[in-house]
Design a protein around this motif. Structure first.
Motif, PDB file in Angstrom:
ATOM      1  N   CYS A   1      -6.867   5.865   2.952  1.00 30.42           N
ATOM      2  CA  CYS A   1      -8.385   5.428   2.931  1.00 30.42           C
ATOM      3  C   CYS A   1      -9.396   6.387   2.348  1.00 30.42           C
TER       4      CYS A   1
ATOM      5  N   SER B   1      -7.663   1.423   4.412  1.00 31.39           N
ATOM      6  CA  SER B   1      -8.722   0.578   3.848  1.00 31.39           C
ATOM      7  C   SER B   1      -8.185  -0.794   3.278  1.00 31.39           C
ATOM      8  N   ARG B   2      -9.065  -1.894   3.558  1.00 33.86           N
ATOM      9  CA  ARG B   2      -8.523  -3.110   2.884  1.00 33.86           C
ATOM     10  C   ARG B   2      -9.269  -3.274   1.457  1.00 33.86           C
ATOM     11  N   ASN B   3      -9.982  -2.400   1.354  1.00 34.08           N
ATOM     12  CA  ASN B   3     -10.707  -2.325  -0.110  1.00 34.08           C
ATOM     13  C   ASN B   3     -11.026  -1.033  -0.460  1.00 34.08           C
ATOM     14  N   SER B   4     -11.602  -0.849  -1.620  1.00 35.06           N
ATOM     15  CA  SER B   4     -11.885   0.511  -2.155  1.00 35.06           C
ATOM     16  C   SER B   4     -13.186   1.263  -1.451  1.00 35.06           C
ATOM     17  N   GLU B   5     -13.548   0.518  -0.484  1.00 31.52           N
ATOM     18  CA  GLU B   5     -15.002   1.125   0.127  1.00 31.52           C
ATOM     19  C   GLU B   5     -14.715   2.358   0.597  1.00 31.52           C
TER      20      GLU B   5
ATOM     21  N   SER C   1       0.715  -1.001  -0.003  1.00 29.18           N
ATOM     22  CA  SER C   1      -0.012  -0.073   0.012  1.00 29.18           C
ATOM     23  C   SER C   1       0.940   1.118  -0.147  1.00 29.18           C
TER      24      SER C   1
ATOM     25  N   LYS D   1     -13.110  -4.113   7.835  1.00 26.58           N
ATOM     26  CA  LYS D   1     -12.890  -3.421   6.235  1.00 26.58           C
ATOM     27  C   LYS D   1     -11.744  -2.324   6.573  1.00 26.58           C
TER      28      LYS D   1
END
Length: 326
Positions: free
Chosen positions: A112, A80-84, A24, A55
């Motif tokens: 994030c 963030s672990r994803n794009s949310e 990241s 998340k």
């Protein structure tokens, strides 16, 4: 139905957090080595790591019973672990419930993405510059910056990398001078030297007739570089030493295959913001979530006295003041 407090913030280990964050853009600031460097410098700091709603990875810096943001780390307390996007309103309420009404963190949009930002301040900005060929990059810069970078180096001026101990001491002296002038807290010599000597990191110096007049420290990964510390004296500024070093590093790292240069968190009302925005990078906000000692310290009359400290006292006083200011 709202999940329980325990389920919102699940405690995880630092090693687990780092293994998830490798690759990241926040990587230099989340490693176990980074936390060791800071706890060696400021022994009263303890770091805790949580998974929020399964998340988002959240780092909390504990000073006594106070939960605050990690200093010297460009605002990366949440990844963030994803794009949310992270919903700031709900997160803030949960943060207070878990860590107390005075809990404070920073959220860098480069690490994030966020939602529901109304009512939250973003006093800091960060910039990501995509590294390309020289001509493509310089065409995108602010006109005044292109003029500076297009002029040839003056006679007797050079830019070079170094890990020489004597040169590092000179750079640290410049760093303390600049920190004192800004009425900010400084890293101690031991932490500064650890960063410079790290294998992937590089210290670039700008010399005028053999004397160091400006310098910049870059924290590097395989794909990116972070412009972390920069310092200079009056002669360095006269020759645009910081501009020259950063441009030289960008060209060098682009040729080495790095894809991005991150310019670091900067107060949006500062001259440094004007300097960094000239490189026309992708600007992202760094949100301040919660309240903490840092706000009262920013406007404290005692801050004005910082500029009159003897330079030799700045590192020790930074360590002592950090317990109450961070």
């Amino acid at each position: 139905m709202r999940v329980s407090k325990k389920e919102m913030f699940e405690r995880i280990s630092q090693d687990e957090r780092h293994s998830l964050a490798v690759g990241s853009v926040a990587e230099p600031f989340v490693s176990p080595a980074w936390e060791r460097m800071l706890t060696d410098a400021f022994p009263y700091m303890v770091f805790e790591h949580y998974l929020y709603n399964e998340k988002y990875e959240v780092r909390i810096t504990k000073i006594g019973n106070r939960a605050t943001a990690m200093p010297f780390s460009d605002g990366g307390d949440v990844i963030s672990r994803n794009s949310e996007p992270l919903p700031l309103t709900a997160f803030y309420e949960d943060l207070k419930q878990e860590f107390g009404k005075n809990a404070f963190v920073r959220i860098n949009e480069l690490y994030c993405s966020v939602a529901e930002t109304e009512g939250f301040s973003a006093p800091i900005a960060d910039f990501r510059v995509v590294l390309k060929d020289d001509e493509s990059m310089i065409r995108s810069f602010r006109k005044t910056l292109r003029h500076v970078l297009g002029a040839p180096l003056s006679m007797g001026v050079s830019i070079e990398k170094t890990k020489d101990s004597g040169t590092m001491r000179r750079v640290y002296y410049l760093y303390l001078e600049n920190i004192r002038s800004a009425a900010a807290l400084a890293l101690p010599w031991e932490a500064f030297s650890v960063l410079v000597e790290e294998e992937n990191n590089e210290l670039w110096v700008f010399k005028v007739h053999g004397n160091v007049r400006a310098a910049s420290l870059f924290l590097n990964t395989s794909r990116a570089s972070h412009y972390y510390i920069s310092a200079g004296d009056a002669q360095g500024k006269e020759h645009f030493g910081s501009h020259r070093i950063l441009w030289h590093a960008m060209k060098t790292y682009a040729k080495e295959g790095k894809k991005e240069m991150f310019l670091g968190g900067t107060a949006v009302d500062s001259p440094l913001y004007t300097f960094k925005s000239g490189w026309r990078g992708d600007e992202r906000s760094v949100y301040s979530i919660g309240s903490g000692m840092h706000e009262s310290a920013r406007i404290s009359p005692a801050r004005k006295l910082w500029r009159f400290l003897p330079l030799a006292l700045v590192p020790k006083m930074s360590q002592l003041a950090g317990k109450y200011v961070f």
